[in-house]
Scaffold this active site. Structure first.
Site, short mmCIF file in Angstrom:
data_model
loop_
_atom_site.label_atom_id
_atom_site.label_comp_id
_atom_site.label_asym_id
_atom_site.label_seq_id
_atom_site.Cartn_x
_atom_site.Cartn_y
_atom_site.Cartn_z
N ALA A 61 29.32 28.97 21.97
CA ALA A 61 28.60 28.81 23.23
C ALA A 61 29.52 29.20 24.39
O ALA A 61 30.74 29.26 24.24
CB ALA A 61 28.13 27.36 23.39
N GLY A 95 28.37 27.58 18.27
CA GLY A 95 26.95 27.90 18.43
C GLY A 95 26.53 29.13 17.67
O GLY A 95 25.38 29.26 17.26
N GLU A 126 25.88 27.97 14.22
CA GLU A 126 24.64 27.20 14.26
C GLU A 126 23.43 28.12 14.36
O GLU A 126 22.40 27.91 13.71
CB GLU A 126 24.67 26.22 15.43
CG GLU A 126 25.67 25.10 15.23
CD GLU A 126 25.87 24.24 16.45
OE1 GLU A 126 25.81 23.01 16.33
OE2 GLU A 126 26.10 24.81 17.55
N GLU A 184 34.30 23.03 17.48
CA GLU A 184 34.07 22.19 18.66
C GLU A 184 35.07 21.05 18.79
O GLU A 184 35.40 20.62 19.90
CB GLU A 184 32.64 21.63 18.63
CG GLU A 184 31.53 22.65 18.86
CD GLU A 184 31.07 23.35 17.61
OE1 GLU A 184 30.04 24.04 17.66
OE2 GLU A 184 31.74 23.21 16.54
#
Length: 293
Positions: free
Chosen positions: A101, A144, A147, A167
């Site tokens: 992200a 992300g 994911e 993360e």
């Protein structure tokens, strides 16, 4: 608590019916022009029945910001409304699929902002897509990006791909399904190691763990993904949607309820013209001509 098979059947058959209704109302709807800021969209395949979506922030390793997710959501919606499209591929421009992200967008957010806005809720558009989705992971799929790949139905990886949930190194945890989907796919031990250390795994390690279904040389990845998507797109879109629902249900319920659900979906295929066509074509030793009915 697991949903009942009956409730799942109603929900998933509604999704399939909605898909078929949508297919009958729209044609050539997918926008492949320059209306997107952070993605590129093309139609691929001999019959132009594959939507190829490039995440297109190569200078930022395709880091996922609000703009790229918004563009992706619109493109997926368009692809679902286009009755030519039978499968969707998501890949990255440059040397990354998506390297996480966009941290700059998140850095100054507060708990209150995240709660009030439902931060990351809109990232789920890939998981909600009714048509089959393939992640062609060409490079880094981290945070992300990992994911996002796991939201797709199939992950195909290049031999240069790297997967990870780093993360923890930023003082946070995955927030778009990483702890949940990864655990279901690779098991508790490997998922725990990846989440708690933030370390990457290679494409071949992802293959061995069941995270990816195939690994290809980098130069072959996109062609192999397109061929896989064309194969899927050649089938009945109605039956494909039902099959996708049945496989996804395995993650949402017990084995006993899942078997019941599968049986009901199987029976439901006998109410379709495409089931009749498929079996008749097989008996008569010819190619089936599916009409998505």
């Amino acid at each position: 608590m697991a949903l009942s098979a009956t409730k799942l059947l109603r929900s998933n058959l509604f999704s399939s019916a909605k898909l078929v209704g949508t297919l009958s109302l729209h044609s050539k709807y997918l926008n492949t022009g320059d209306s997107y800021n952070f993605i590129k969209v093309e139609k691929k395949g001999a019959k132009n029945n594959v939507a190829l979506i490039y995440l297109n922030r190569p200078d930022a390793l395709n880091a996922l910001n609000d703009g790229i997710i918004s563009d992706l959501t619109i493109a997926l919606d368009d692809a679902q409304k286009d009755d030519d499209i039978g499968a969707i591929i998501i890949t990255g421009s440059g040397r990354a699929f998506a390297a996480g992200a966009d941290i700059k967008e998140m850095e100054n957010k507060t708990f209150q902002e995240c709660m009030k806005s439902g931060f990351l809720d809109h990232w789920n558009s890939v998981a909600k897509c009714t048509k089959p989705t393939i992640a062609a992971v060409n490079g880094f799929a981290l945070g992300g990006g990992c994911e996002l790949a796991m939201m797709c139905d199939i992950i195909l990886a290049s031999d240069k791909a790297k997967f990870g949930q780093p993360e923890i190194k930023l003082g946070t945890i995955p927030g778009a399904g990483g702890t949940q989907r990864l655990t279901r796919v690779v098991g508790k031990s490997l998922a725990m190691e990846m989440v708690l250390t933030g370390d990457h795994i290679s494409a071949n390690e992802a293959l061995a763990a069941g995270l990816a279904s195939k690994v290809y040389p980098a130069d072959d990845l996109l062609n192999k993904a397109i061929k896989t998507a064309e194969n899927i797109a050649s089938k009945s879109k109605l039956i494909v949607a039902m099959a996708k629902d049945a496989v996804n249900t395995a993650y949402e319920t017990t084995l006993a309820e899942g078997i019941k659900f599968e049986k009901k979906i199987f029976y439901a295929t006998f109410a379709t013209d495409d089931r009749k066509e498929g079996m008749t074509a097989f008996v008569n030793k010819r190619e089936a001509e599916f009409k998505d009915q």
